[in-house]
Design an enzyme around this catalytic site. Sequence first.
Site, mmCIF file in Angstrom:
data_model
loop_
_atom_site.group_PDB
_atom_site.id
_atom_site.type_symbol
_atom_site.label_atom_id
_atom_site.label_comp_id
_atom_site.label_asym_id
_atom_site.label_seq_id
_atom_site.Cartn_x
_atom_site.Cartn_y
_atom_site.Cartn_z
ATOM 1 C CD GLU A 156 -53.929 21.831 25.510
ATOM 2 O OE1 GLU A 156 -53.300 21.445 24.519
ATOM 3 O OE2 GLU A 156 -55.064 21.416 25.787
ATOM 4 C CD1 TRP B 95 -64.760 13.269 11.817
ATOM 5 C CD2 TRP B 95 -63.016 12.284 10.818
ATOM 6 N NE1 TRP B 95 -63.745 14.187 11.758
ATOM 7 C CE2 TRP B 95 -62.661 13.607 11.150
ATOM 8 C CE3 TRP B 95 -62.078 11.483 10.189
ATOM 9 C CZ2 TRP B 95 -61.404 14.135 10.867
ATOM 10 C CZ3 TRP B 95 -60.824 12.007 9.902
ATOM 11 C CH2 TRP B 95 -60.505 13.322 10.248
ATOM 12 N NE ARG C 149 -65.255 7.012 18.820
ATOM 13 C CZ ARG C 149 -64.274 6.292 19.345
ATOM 14 N NH1 ARG C 149 -64.274 6.011 20.614
ATOM 15 N NH2 ARG C 149 -63.287 5.852 18.598
ATOM 16 C CG HIS D 148 -35.935 35.086 16.759
ATOM 17 N ND1 HIS D 148 -34.740 35.686 16.494
ATOM 18 C CD2 HIS D 148 -35.986 34.883 18.096
ATOM 19 C CE1 HIS D 148 -34.065 35.827 17.640
ATOM 20 N NE2 HIS D 148 -34.807 35.354 18.622
ATOM 21 C CG ASN E 32 -65.072 2.680 13.139
ATOM 22 O OD1 ASN E 32 -65.990 3.096 12.456
ATOM 23 N ND2 ASN E 32 -65.106 2.655 14.462
ATOM 24 N N GLY E 33 -61.747 2.835 10.066
ATOM 25 C CA GLY E 33 -60.392 2.583 9.572
ATOM 26 C C GLY E 33 -60.269 3.034 8.132
ATOM 27 C CE LYS F 96 -62.082 13.250 24.103
ATOM 28 N NZ LYS F 96 -61.332 14.456 24.471
ATOM 29 C CB CYS G 42 -65.814 5.947 12.135
ATOM 30 S SG CYS G 42 -65.251 6.806 10.678
ATOM 31 C CD GLU H 60 -58.876 21.320 20.272
ATOM 32 O OE1 GLU H 60 -58.814 20.317 19.560
ATOM 33 O OE2 GLU H 60 -58.404 21.339 21.423
ATOM 34 C CE LYS I 297 -57.978 22.108 23.993
ATOM 35 N NZ LYS I 297 -57.123 21.052 24.311
#
Length: 612
Positions: free
Chosen positions: A485, A74, A27, A508, A102-103, A607, A2, A492, A489
Amino acid sequence: MCGIVGYIGTHEASPILVAGLRRLEYRGYDSAGVAVLDGDRMVVRKRAGRVRVLEEALDREPATGSCGISHTRWATHGPASDRNAHPHVGGRGEPAVAVVHNGVIENHDSLRRELEAEGFPFRSQTDTEVIAHLIARELGDGNELFTAVQRALPRLAGTYGLAVVSPRCPGEMIGSRLGSPLVVGLGDGEYFLASDAMAIAPHTAQVAYLQDGESVRLTTRDFEIRHQEHGSITPRIDRIDWKPDAVELGGHAHYMLKEIYEQPDTVIDACRGRIRRDEATARFGGLNLATRQLRRVRRVVLAACGTSWHAALVGEYLIERLAHLPVEVEYASEFRYRNAPLDDRTLVFVLSQSGETADTLGALREAKRRGHPTLAIVNTVGSTIAREADGGIYLHAGSEVGVASTKAFSAQVTVLTLLALHLGRLRNLSFGEGMAVVEAIDSIPGAIGRVLATEPAIKAAAERLAPARSALYLGRDIHFPVALEGALKLKEISYIHAEGYPTAEMKHGPIALIDRETPSVFVAPRGSLHAKTLSNIEEVRARHGSIIAVGTEGDDELARLSDVFLPIPDVPEVIQPLVAVVPLQLLAYHVALLRGCDIDKPRNLAKSVTVE
Ligand code: F6R
C-alpha cells in the site's frame, strides 16, 4: 472516472451543471462539456482540460437554457481533446440529439461502419458517438425521444450510463443505465441526473437509483422509469445522507491530507455500535447470516482491486490469525473470469470504497450467478455493489474525495479486524484473547493521532525520497500488504516507481536494484519476525542502499540501522497495519508535494474505475 450531471427545471442549467461537474472532479477526468437546450436551440460547449477551462469558455460564450446535460470524460477511445470531449451530437444534418456517456461500447467499430455507410458524419474517435447517431436515426424515423433511446439501446454491446437531450424534443431529458451508475435527483419543479449522488447532493436529498436495463424520462413536472424488457417501473425513492461540509477541505491543503487526518475518526466510525464488550466480540447488523451459518464457514474469499485489495490482504492475515480460517485474496478482475472453486462453506466478500468498481462488481455478479451468497464491504451507501450484495458491512468513512485512497483503507482494515474477531470468537478465540483485540482496537485512534503528530519528521524523510527514480517497500507478515500500500501511494501521486515485496523475497531478485540511488522503505514495527527483518536491513545496508524505516518508538537498533527512522507507538501486532500505514501515506503525500504533483488529481487516475 467519467461523470454525468443533467438538469431540467426553471433555473439556468449551465451554472448548476458546472457546479455539479466540479463536485465530480475528484473522480479523475481530462475534458469536460455541456449541451444546453433553450427551447429548440441547442448549444454544445466542450473543452479538453479542467472544468475551469470549460467555465471560461461558457463565460465568453454562454449557453443559456433550463435543460442540459454535462460530462467529465476520462479518455478511453481517443485522446483528451475538444473533439473527443462529451457531449457528442448525432444526426445527418443539424444535430438532432446530444449524448453524454459513461462506460464502454464494445461493438462501436461495426456500428460506426454501419452508420457511416448511411451518411452519419463522425466527428470524434470516441465509442460514444455511435450512440448519438443511433438515437438520431430512431428520432428520424418519427419516434419520440424516450422511445428512440430505448430502440437504440439494444444495438449496444458494453456498458453505459447515458444522458440524452434533443432540440427536437425540448423540455425533456432521458437517462439510461447498463453497468454504469445513474441516479435521479428529485427537486421541487426540477429534476437532476447524475452518475454520482455527490454531484446533486446540495440540491436534493431525495433520489431514485436506476437499475441496469432501466431508462428514465424527466420533464419539469414528473419522471417516468421504464425497463427495457419489463416496461414501466415504480421507482423506489431513497434519501441520501450527506453532510454539506463533508466534502470541504477544512483548512487542509489537499483532500488527501484531510482524509489522512480524519483516520482516527474513521476508525471510531467504522467500529460504532459493532463492539460487544460483554462477549469480547464484534457484531454486524447487515451480514444477514445466522451464527449457525457463520460457524459452518470453512473458507473465506476476499475479492477487490487496488488499495481495497491491499486491505483484503491484511484481512487475510487477521482472519487466519484470529479465526484460523483459510483465506484467499483475489484480484476481482481475475476472479470474475476464473473458474475458482466455491462451495457452500465458502464465504465470499467483495471490498470496494466506491461500490462501483466494474471488476469488483463483476466478481460479485459472478459469485451470485453461481448461486453463491455474496457479501460486500463498501463505503458508498446506495452504490451498485451495496445494493446487489446479499449482505454486507458499510465502512461509514464518509466521502473519500482524494483519488489516492487513505481513510477507506483504514476503515476496511478496521472492519476486517472486527470481522476476524467475530469469526474467531465463533470458533477458537478465548474471551481473554478477544478482549485483548477489543482493547487493541480501542487504542487505534490515539495511536494514529500520535503518528500524525510526527508529520514534520515525515516531511524531512520525504526530502530523501523525492529525488529517487525508484524505491522498494518491504514488510514481513502482516506488514507486507502495508508495504504494498505504501508503494502504491508513492507511485500514484508522486510518479516515482515503487515496488512492494515481502521483506525476505528481496533476496530473490529485487536486491539487484539496490544502490545508493534506490531507497528502501522498511515497515518494521516490533513483532514476532522483527529480528529477521533487522538482518534483511543489514543486507541492504551492505549494498549501500539508503533506508527509511517505520518502526516502534524506542527501537534503538532499528533507528541505528536506518538513515531515517519514523517511529510509531508500541501497539499490539494485530493493529500495527492501521498505525504503520499512516507514515507511509504522509511520506507519499510530502514526496508528491515536493515534486509539484497534482495530489488530489493524479495523472491518468480515476477515483471510481467503472470500466474493465
Ligand atoms: C488507490 C485507489 C485504487 C482503488 C481501486 C478500487 O489509491 O484508490 O487502487 O482502491 O480502484 O476502488 P474501490 O475500492 O472503489 O473498489
